[in-house]
Design a protein around this motif. Structure first.
Motif, short mmCIF file in Angstrom:
data_model
loop_
_atom_site.label_atom_id
_atom_site.label_comp_id
_atom_site.label_asym_id
_atom_site.label_seq_id
_atom_site.Cartn_x
_atom_site.Cartn_y
_atom_site.Cartn_z
N VAL A 142 3.15 3.73 3.88
CA VAL A 142 1.96 3.70 3.02
C VAL A 142 1.62 2.26 2.65
O VAL A 142 0.45 1.84 2.69
CB VAL A 142 2.17 4.56 1.76
CG1 VAL A 142 0.98 4.40 0.81
CG2 VAL A 142 2.34 6.02 2.14
N HIS A 143 2.64 1.47 2.29
CA HIS A 143 2.39 0.07 1.93
C HIS A 143 1.67 -0.68 3.05
O HIS A 143 0.77 -1.48 2.80
CB HIS A 143 3.72 -0.65 1.64
CG HIS A 143 4.42 -0.15 0.43
ND1 HIS A 143 5.74 -0.47 0.16
CD2 HIS A 143 4.02 0.67 -0.58
CE1 HIS A 143 6.11 0.12 -0.96
NE2 HIS A 143 5.08 0.81 -1.43
N SER A 144 2.10 -0.45 4.28
CA SER A 144 1.48 -1.17 5.40
C SER A 144 0.20 -0.50 5.87
O SER A 144 -0.67 -1.15 6.46
CB SER A 144 2.48 -1.27 6.56
OG SER A 144 2.92 0.00 6.98
N ALA A 145 0.06 0.82 5.63
CA ALA A 145 -1.13 1.53 6.11
C ALA A 145 -2.37 1.18 5.31
O ALA A 145 -3.49 1.25 5.84
CB ALA A 145 -0.89 3.04 6.06
N VAL A 146 -2.22 0.80 4.05
CA VAL A 146 -3.40 0.44 3.25
C VAL A 146 -4.09 -0.80 3.82
O VAL A 146 -5.29 -0.76 4.13
CB VAL A 146 -3.03 0.27 1.77
CG1 VAL A 146 -4.19 -0.33 1.00
CG2 VAL A 146 -2.65 1.62 1.17
#
Length: 493
Positions: free
Chosen positions: A300-304
Motif C-alpha cells: 500500500v505504501h508503494s502503491a499510492v
C-alpha cells in the motif's frame, strides 16, 4: 465479469461463445494496434480464439519458424498473441513452453479444444475458480461475482490447464536448479565478463521492452533500479531519433523526487513530475486498495505513489518501463542481508521470485492497468533472470565494500551520477514520504483492542493496527475473497 475489467483495455472489447465456453477480452493495443481485440484462426473445420494479456517477446521467431511471414493473405493479424495461437494449433498445449515473455492466455475452439497458461514468473495476472464442471478465469479478483469469490485462487505461474490433462507444470523457475557459475571462488571479485554480461543482457531486455508501436516512457522513482532502466532506455530512444519521457512523483522535497530530477537531467529525458501532499495520499488509500487488491502495508505504501505516477504517465504514453525485479534478483531488501551463507540466500531469492506474482508484480500490474497503461519490467526478462540467478549467491551478500546490489551498480558504473548509482536502498514508500504519513494516519483509526480482537480474521494474523485498517477497506471492496489464498504479504508490516 468483462465489464469489471474495462479499465484494463480501453482499445476495445470482444466476446466469443462456443459449446460449453465463453471468452471475453478488453484489449490494450501495444504490438499491433490495428489487430482485432480477440485473436482468432481456423484449423481445418474448427475456429479457435485466444483471449490474452501481456506480451510474447519471441513472436517474430515463432512466426518465422512456422513460415507465417510468407503465408500471404492467409497470414491473419501480426500480433504477438496471433503467433502464440498459431503455435498452439501446430503443437497443442506443449506450445506454451516455447513462449518467451509475460503472458496469461486462454484458448477455446469450436471443436472443444480449451487451454489456459501463464508465464513462469507470473508477470501477467491470472486467477481461476473451479466448482464442479465449471471453471472461471479472470485477470483480477474483482472480476468474479461475489458468490464465486470463496473459490478464487491464483492460477499457478508456469502451468498449463486443459480439461483433459488437468493442471500440468511447465518450465522450472529460474534459479531452482544448480548455480551454474559457481566454479570460481565467490570470495574473489567476479571477472569482468560477469559485469559485461549483466550490462549487455539488461540493455537487450530494455531494447526489447521498447519494441512497441504505442508511445512508451519510464517510471523514474529516483532509486538505482529505475534509474538504470531510464539511463539505458534514454540512450536507445535517443539513437532512434527521439526523447524518452520519464515520470516521477513525490511530496515536496522528497528524496526520490530530487534524485529523479538529477537522473532525468543527467541522461536527458523529457521529464514530467507531480508533487502531492500528505492529504492527497491519505485520501487515495481506499481507491488504491481496491485497485491493488491487497492490504499489505508495504504494498500500500508503494502503491499510492505508483497510482499517482501511473496516472501522470497515462496522459502521455501507453507503455511504461519499471525497475521491478532487481531487489529480488540481487538481494536488495534489508532482510536478505541477514543470511550468513550463500545457499541460504539463494534459497530465499528463489522463494521470493516464486511469490512475486502476489506481491510486487501485483502492485505494478494492478496500478498500471487501472490507468490503461501496460507495464514492462526489463529486470524480469527471462534471459536476465536466468543470468542473475546463475551468479554465485556469495557475490550478492553484503560485505565490506559491497553494498546491496553492488553487482548491478558496478555493471553500470559511469551511466549515472555516483550519488544515485550508489544511493542507499529505500522502499518506494520511504523515498516518497509515504510510510510515515500513512502509518500514522491509518494506524490511529484502529485501537489496540481492535487488533487483539480481529487479528485472527486472516491467516497469518494481522500484525499492526495499520494493517487491520487496510484489511477492513479490502474486505469491503472485495467481499468474499479468501485473503490467505490470494494476498501475498511481506515479512515486515
Amino acid at each position: 465479469m468483462l465489464e469489471r475489467m474495462r479499465h484494463r483495455g480501453p482499445d476495445g472489447g470482444e466476446v466469443r461463445r462456443g459449446d460449453g465456453w465463453w471468452l471475453g477480452t478488453q484489449r490494450l493495443a501495444i504490438v499491433a494496434p490495428d489487430a482485432s481485440p480477440m485473436t482468432g484462426t481456423i484449423d481445418g473445420d474448427a475456429q479457435l480464439w485466444l483471449a490474452g494479456d501481456g506480451q510474447i517477446y519471441n513472436h517474430r521467431r515463432i512466426r518465422d519458424r512456422l513460415g507465417l511471414e510468407a503465408d500471404g493473405g492467409a497470414r491473419g493479424d501480426v500480433s504477438d498473441l496471433d503467433a502464440a495461437l498459431r503455435l498452439f494449433v501446430r503443437e497443442g498445449a506443449g506450445a506454451f513452453e516455447q513462449l518467451w515473455g509475460a503472458f496469461a492466455l486462454v484458448i477455446a475452439g469450436s471443436d472443444g479444444r480449451f487451454a489456459a497458461a501463464r508465464d513462469v514468473l507470473g508477470i501477467a495476472p491470472l486467477y481461476w475458480a473451479r466448482r464442479g464442471e465449471t471453471v472461471l478465469f479472470a485477470s483480477e479478483l474483482k472480476a468474479f461475482d461475489e458468490d464465486w469469490r470463496a473459490d478464487v485462487e491464483p492460477f499457478p505461474p508456469g502451468h498449463v490447464w486443459t480439461p483433459g490433462t488437468g493442471l500440468v507444470e511447465g518450465p522450472a523457475l529460474p534459479g531452482s536448479g544448480p548455480v551454474l557459475l559457481a566454479s570460481r571462488d565467490p570470495r574473489e571479485d567476479p571477472p569482468e565478463w560477469v559485469f559485461d554480461a549483466l550490462r549487455e543482457t539488461l540493455v537487450r531486455a530494455v531494447s526489447q521492452s521498447l519494441d512497441v508501436a504505442a508511445p512508451a516512457g519510464v517510471l523514474l522513482s529516483g532509486g538505482v533500479d529505475s534509474s538504470i532502466v531510464t539511463a539505458i532506455a534514454a540512450r536507445i530512444v535517443r539513437e532512434r531519433g527521439s526523447c524518452l519521457p520519464s515520470f516521477a512523483v513525490g511530496m515536496a522535497g522528497s528524496r526520490d523526487l530530487l534524485a529523479a530530477r538529477e537522473v532525468a537531467e543527467h541522461v536527458g529525458t523529457d521529464h514530467h513530475e507531480l508533487i502531492y501532499t500528505a492529504e492527497d495520499a491519505i485520501a487515495l488509500v481506499p481507491r488504491v486498495i481496491s485497485e491493488l487488491e491487497s492490504f499489505d502495508p508495504t504494498l500500500v505504501h508503494s502503491a499510492v505513489p505508483h497510482h499517482l505516477v501511473a496516472e501522470l504517465a497515462a496522459e502521455h504514453v501507453e507503455v511504461v518501463l519499471a525497475g521491478e525485479g532487481a531487489d529480488e534478483l540481487f538481494a536488495g531488501y534489508t532482510h536478505f542481508g541477514l543470511h550468513e551463507s550463500g545457499d541460504e540466500l539463494h534459497g530465499e531469492l528463489v522463494e521470493t521470485l516464486a511469490g512475486m506474482h502476489i506481491g510486487g508484480l501485483q502492485r505494478v500490474d494492478r496500478v498500471a492497468a487501472a490507468h490503461g497503461v501496460e507495464p514492462r519490467m526489463p529486470f524480469l526478462d527471462l534471459d536476465f533472470v536466468e543470468l542473475a540467478m546463475a551468479i554465485p549467491p556469495e557475490w550478492k551478500m553484503l560485505r565490506e565494500g559491497r553494498p546491496a546490489k553492488w553487482l548491478l551498480r558496478r555493471a553500470f558504473d559511469g551511466w549515472l551520477p555516483d550519488g544515485v548509482l550508489w544511493r542507499r536502498k529505500e522502499q518506494f514508500g520511504q523515498g516518497t514520504g509515504m510510510n510515515t504519513v500513512l502509518r500514522e494516519h491509518y494506524g490511529a483509526l484502529v485501537e489496540a483492542e481492535d487488533l487483539q480482537r480481529e487479528s485472527s480474521r486472516v491467516a497469518p494474523p494481522l500484525r499492526t493496527r495499520e494493517e487491520l485498517a487496510y484489511y477492513r477497506i479490502f474486505a469491503a471492496a472485495l467481499p468474499g475473497i479468501d485473503a490467505a489464498r490470494n494476498v501475498g504479504r511481506f515479512i515486515e508490516a
